[in-house]
Write a protein that holds these residues in place. Structure first.
Motif: not given
Length: 263
Positions: A154-170
């Motif tokens: 969801y955030l990959s579709r909606t976040i425009r300016r911040a950066t998502l930093v991904r870990a393997p699991t929640s």
């Protein structure tokens, strides 16, 4: 009382099941190996956790009830994250899964109506100047997420300016949040609230950034299985089975989804 409620839900489903003969064509479609292989996502503790080495939770209860109704042996196949369940959808690894509905996942999975509704929420360090959900999407803000989770998609579709930093699991995303001193953690509300209670120096952002609809799913192309699972989920909600399972597994903050609207 919780046990009695759970038993009542179980008996309600059993009465429906006993009145129905299982179509052999359905069994071939829903479980082509002759065993019902249920993918259990352990990345969302609202739905499933390991208890004494075995998965337990509302999704496990639903898998067991489904296997009982179909008269099939059950194999519980645990996954550490929702993303890996989705990745395995085309590999003939599982027959039913328990995941949040998402349009990207729907390319490979046919979803039922939701059976449980939960929320995606944010946490930040206590000293952060971020106060509201609307504050989060800024330049320089790094958000810790679990790769392939519903809230990541969801955030990959909606976040425009911040950066998502991904870990393997929640669960690992919360460690990433603290160790790398990121500005924001995104997660399912319940585990995030527990993290804040147990970890000094962090607080929740009020409100939610998304509604997460948890559903059952089958690999695309199994039409009989998809239709049967949708009916099964609606009966499980209406009978009280889902509500009783949530209570039994101490998940009072998760809501049973509303009945699906007729198409």
């Amino acid at each position: 009382m919780r046990f009695l409620a759970f038993a009542a839900g179980l008996l309600a489903l059993a009465s429906v099941a006993s009145a129905q003969a299982v179509d052999p064509a359905l069994l071939r479609d829903i479980a082509p190996t002759g065993r019902l292989r249920a993918a259990i996502n352990l990345g969302n503790p609202v739905l499933a956790v390991r208890s004494a080495g075995e998965p337990s939770g509302v999704s496990v209860d639903l898998a067991r009830e489904l296997a009982r109704r179909l008269g099939l042996p059950l194999d519980l196949i645990p996954f550490d994250a929702a993303g890996t369940v989705t990745e395995a959808a085309g590999g003939n690894v599982w027959d039913v899964a328990f995941l949040a509905i998402d349009p990207k996942r729907a390319d490979q999975i046919d979803f039922t109506p939701p059976y449980v509704v939960i929320e995606g929420a944010y946490a930040v360090p206590v000293a952060s100047d971020l106060r509201e959900v609307a504050d989060i999407d800024r330049e320089g803000i790094r958000i810790a997420v679990g790769r392939g989770s519903a809230y990541d998609l969801y955030l990959s579709r909606t976040i425009r300016r911040a950066t998502l930093v991904r870990a393997p699991t929640s669960p690992e995303s919360l460690r990433l949040f603290t160790v790398d001193k990121l500005e924001v953690a995104a997660n399912v509300r319940q585990p995030l609230e527990r993290f804040v209670r147990e970890t000094p120096g962090y607080r929740m952002i009020p409100g939610r950034f998304m509604i997460i609809e948890q559903a059952m799913g089958s690999p695309r192309g199994r039409a009989l299985a998809s239709r049967y699972l949708a009916e099964f989920v609606e009966e499980a909600k209406a009978s009280g089975f889902v509500a009783a399972a949530l209570a039994r597994h101490s998940q009072p903050d998760a809501a049973v989804a509303a009945p699906a609207r007729p198409r």
